[in-house]
Scaffold this active site. Structure first.
Site, PDB file in Angstrom:
ATOM      1  N   SER A   1       0.843  -1.181   0.000  1.00 22.37           N
ATOM      2  CA  SER A   1       0.000   0.000   0.000  1.00 22.37           C
ATOM      3  C   SER A   1       0.893   1.250   0.000  1.00 22.37           C
ATOM      4  CB  SER A   1      -0.956  -0.037   1.186  1.00 22.37           C
ATOM      5  OG  SER A   1      -1.987   0.904   1.045  1.00 22.37           O
TER       6      SER A   1
ATOM      7  N   HIS B   1      -7.409  -5.619  -1.300  1.00 24.67           N
ATOM      8  CA  HIS B   1      -6.238  -4.904  -0.789  1.00 24.67           C
ATOM      9  C   HIS B   1      -5.648  -5.577   0.450  1.00 24.67           C
ATOM     10  CE1 HIS B   1      -3.743  -1.316  -0.880  1.00 24.67           C
ATOM     11  NE2 HIS B   1      -3.982  -1.080   0.396  1.00 24.67           N
TER      12      HIS B   1
END
Length: 717
Positions: free
Chosen positions: A567, A679
């Site tokens: 991320s 994610h």
């Protein structure tokens, strides 16, 4: 002479066998595959009499590639070993004691061949006309989805089968007992599509297109939005009757909390009508348990959350932000509303979670991350002063209190241990451990230690670094090092359990991780120090940490350093290899490469505006200047890219752009796509994918840091 020779050979054989046995029993380093054997504890709840703790235990079903959770019990006095309380093949979670302690409610998706509770009914708001949600009317139990959803069950402590309480079409996501134990408030979803689909007997008539009018139409954890919204129902425990008390198609209602007298319910909702256009102005509201008019309690234009009633019912404490991206403060407001809130704690510069009143109304407790640790704090309400309750190089979370016995239970992990359950006095004294999860596995393993140090970053700020030596470290020998950058950037590294770091250390790598500006746990100024500094001063903070580690640990091989992160950490990995060739291998996970396209395609549209002083239309050049793909021509470091098909936070096109740009400029690079994942792959992904992602990292570092040209990628084994 024959006998002594035979005796000697026998003796040598026995010693050899003993050595082999001891070698086989010697503890080993942690592997990626150990994940399949881990046991995870969560959500501890102490009984009203303080004698038992219910908790959720999650294990990995490797054959079915899924996690299974069940409710377990343990005696607080240690008189009995923990035992399993729910036994259904389907997952059970969210255990909550009835106020009298005679039964335990929980959520489960176990199938029920026949409804045991009557259908729910909607209660129109008398102050407004019926909305489409209310007009949907009864929700038939026969209309349950083909896919079982979590419903509320009740299991008596005296034994017997669990009784299903709710029969809501879209299931239950959260619930709370009323103070007298006769009702429950539950959170479920409802929307116009429910009534439309019910009226169409033939599924072929149902449209499967996705139609939106707002900028927010997807979320990483839940995927594409439909027209259902979360609302509140009050359920009668005995009969199962469920009455909907909130409604609306443009907002969600969450976190319901009963008043001490059981007549009112506080909850959180963004009633601006702009929730799906990136508005963050959630507020605390109060409604009668019978439904009806709402009373607004909070008074800030940004997010207000975590409403908690004082024991006398006169006040509601909550957390709230005055300005966008402020650290939330703890506020107090009269439960009658229409009066400005006041600060409950002076000098709070941490992010409070798990807010809870003491039974005498003189204290408020909260949990928070602080300088690489996680601990419980106490606010003295009369003086507004704050004191830390738990201490040590560890993470304390999920605290639950029992006021009559003056005790609390909580979970603890550290760098060498997964979570276990502890009990202590309210002041943190007299701590005792109640579970020993993973004990058998832990006896087979060796763990690396973490060392903590500080150094100077940009602006002469103090930055925390954490360092892990390889397993079997030997003086005089050079070792490769892996730099790991955490996500967020509003997050923190520290003394928590990190499976991947133990795996790296077991494979002979040193590990460096730091908390650069942007990290939480160091105050608002430190966290907001990231504004206009993505790839700037945060980069300096991190690279200064590398230099500090090389100085402190001269046995690190500077020619064999790797970098990785996910991320924001993936962004920084990309940025680092575009601005220095000091690293010989990089693994970037779910990473941002191009802020221009990311802000137009991710779940939070233009969500980087607070960090860049404006959106991409106002600060286009800045966004492009801070996009790693702009510097792809500078990259020399062999780079592995791991990305998930269903990542809506950092869309898959970000990984694709980075891969193709690096290929375009002749960089050694490979990309791996994980199907069905979002994610959160490396935390909550399918177990096999989670383990494989770690093996991909090991493959790449072995190939380029160890120079193993024969390294075999996981998909070729």
């Amino acid at each position: 002479m024959l006998f002594p020779r035979i005796f000697l050979l026998t003796l040598i054989f026995c010693f050899s066998l003993m050595s082999l046995t001891l070698a086989q029993q010697a503890p080993r380093g942690v592997t990626p595959e150990d994940y399949f054997s881990f046991e995870f504890i969560s959500d501890p709840q102490i009984s009203p009499d303080g004698k038992l703790v219910a908790y959720v235990l999650t294990k990995i079903d490797r054959a079915q590639n899924r996690r299974t959770s069940s409710v377990w019990m343990v005696a607080t006095d240690g008189s009995r070993a923990p035992w399993q309380f729910t036994t259904s093949p389907q997952t059970s979670n969210s255990p909550r004691w009835s106020p009298d302690g005679n039964s335990l409610a929980f959520l489960s998706s176990r199938p029920s061949p026949e409804p045991t509770a009557p259908p729910a009914t909607a209660s129109p708001n008398p102050t407004a006309g019926p909305t489409p949600a209310a007009a949907a009317g009864a929700i038939s139990g026969a209309a349950l989805s083909d896919q079982p959803r979590n419903q509320l069950y009740l299991l008596s402590m005296s034994g017997g089968e669990a009784r299903r309480i709710t029969n809501l079409k879209n299931g239950v996501s959260l619930f709370r007992w009323s103070p007298d134990g006769t009702r429950l408030v539950v959170v479920s979803r409802i929307g116009p599509g429910d009534s439309r689909n019910d009226s169409r007997a033939d599924s072929r008539d149902r449209s499967d297109v996705r139609h939106y009018k707002n900028t927010s139409y997807k979320f990483n954890d839940t995927g594409w939005f439909d027209d259902r919204r979360t609302h509140l129902w009050v359920v009668d425990v005995k009969s199962g009757n469920a009455q909907q008390i909130t409604e609306g198609n443009d907002w969600n209602d969450s976190d319901p909390q009963w008043s001490p007298d059981g007549k009112r319910i506080a909850f959180v909702s963004n009633r601006t009508g702009k929730e799906y256009d990136e508005n963050r102005n959630t507020d605390v509201w109060v409604i009668s348990a019978e439904g009806g008019k709402l009373t607004k309690i909070s008074d800030h234009d940004e997010a207000d959350n975590q409403p908690r009633w004082s024991p006398d019912g006169k006040w509601i404490a909550f957390t709230g932000e005055v300005h966008d991206r402020d650290h939330p403060k703890i506020w107090l407001a009269p439960a009658t509303g229409a009066v400005p809130s006041i600060l409950a704690a002076n000098g709070l510069d941490l992010i409070p979670g798990g807010l809870e009143w003491s039974d005498d109304g003189k204290s408020l407790y909260f949990e928070t991350g602080v300088k690489g640790e996680n601990h419980l704090f106490r606010v003295d309400v009369p003086t507004k002063s704050i004191a830390q309750v738990t201490f040590g190089m560890r993470a304390v979370r999920s605290v639950d209190f029992n006021w009559p016995t003056r005790t609390m239970v909580y979970l603890v992990n550290d760098f060498k241990h997964l979570d276990d359950l502890f009990i202590a006095d309210l002041n943190g004294k007299g701590e005792r451990k109640l579970t020993n999860l993973n004990e058998a596995l832990w006896k087979q393993l060796r763990f690396a230690e973490v060392e903590r140090f500080s150094y100077k970053g940009a602006d002469d700020w103090d930055i925390d670094g954490f360092f892990v030596k390889p397993i079997d470290w030997q003086a005089g020998k050079k070792y490769p090092m892996i730099l790991s950058v955490h996500g967020g950037p509003a997050g923190q590294y520290g003394v928590d359990w990190y499976h991947e770091f133990q795996v790296y250390a077991a494979r002979g790598y040193a590990v460096l991780f730091t908390n650069p500006r942007g990290s939480t746990g160091y105050g608002q100024k430190f966290e907001r120090g990231i504004v206009n500094e993505w790839g700037g001063k945060d980069f300096i903070d991190i690279m200064n940490g590398v230099d500090a580690a090389l100085k402190r640990y001269p046995w690190i091989d500077q020619k064999r350093m790797g970098v990785t992160g996910g991320s924001y950490g993936g962004f920084m990995t990309n940025w680092i290899v575009g601005h220095t060739d000091r690293f010989k291998a990089a693994v970037t996970l779910r990473s941002v490469s191009n802020f221009i396209s990311d802000d137009g395609t991710r779940d939070g549209a233009y969500g980087h505006a607070p960090d860049f002083g404006g959106d991409i239309f106002q600060k286009f050049d800045l966004y492009w200047d801070r996009s790693p793909v702009k510097y792809a021509r500078n990259v020399k470091t062999p780079t592995l890219i791991l990305h998930s098909d269903n990542d809506y936070r950092v869309p898959i096109e970000q990984g694709e752009q980075w891969f193709r740009a690096l290929k375009h400029f002749g960089v050694t690079t490979e990309i791996v796509f994980f199907p069905r994942e979002n994610h959160n792959l490396t935390r909550t992904g399918e177990p096999k994918h989670l383990v494989e992602s770690l093996n991909w990292q090991l493959y790449w570092f072995d190939r380029f840091l160890n120079g193993n040209s024969g390294a075999v990628p996981p998909d070729a084994k």
